[in-house]
Motif scaffolding. Structure first.
Motif: not given
Length: 157
Positions: A146-155
């Motif tokens: 959940e804390a990954s850069i990918l999840v954060r950017r997609l959100r």
């Protein structure tokens, strides 16, 4: 077996398989005559399949100097992509996807490639940069979730 006129003229055609003497060279290779003259058409390899071609003639019909041939071959190697280059690590891949990017994203990718080459000495193509970036992002997703850069950017955070 009937010999063609060119084979009969230069004495070829009788190798060990045909009952004739072996000439020590490749099958069908011609030997020069002792006087250097030979019969008309002698020295032509088009008449003998598998024969070695004559060295290219230089100016005024003279045979090319071996040193000149070596120099030209070295020059060709230097101009080409061969001699002093290390392997880039580029691999052949079996699967393919097509990704559309904006002009700005493409320029950013090309800029990154040039920075890798100029500042870090890494001569890689854009595809390799993209594959490495995907690998890094997916490893981050696997490790951080959940804390990954990918999840954060997609959100959008």
């Amino acid at each position: 077996m009937a010999l063609s006129p060119s084979l009969a003229r230069n004495g070829s055609g009788g190798g060990p398989a045909n009952g004739g003497p072996s000439k020590g060279g490749p099958a069908g290779a011609q030997e020069p005559s002792k006087d250097g003259q030979g019969a008309p058409g002698a020295g032509r390899t088009a008449d003998v399949p598998g024969a070695r071609p004559e060295p290219p003639a230089g100016p005024a019909g003279r045979a090319e100097d071996p040193a000149e041939a070596a120099r030209r071959a070295a020059t060709t190697t230097v101009r080409g992509r061969g001699r002093a280059r290390r392997p880039s690590g580029r691999e052949r891949h079996d699967e393919k996807i097509t990704v559309y990017v904006s002009a700005e994203e493409l320029m950013d990718l090309e800029h990154a490639r040039l920075v890798l080459r100029g500042e870090h000495g890494l001569a890689v193509d854009r595809g390799r940069v993209v594959r490495e970036a995907i690998s890094v992002v997916l490893a981050d997703l696997e490790q951080r979730g959940e804390a990954s850069i990918l999840v954060r950017r997609l959100r959008g955070r």
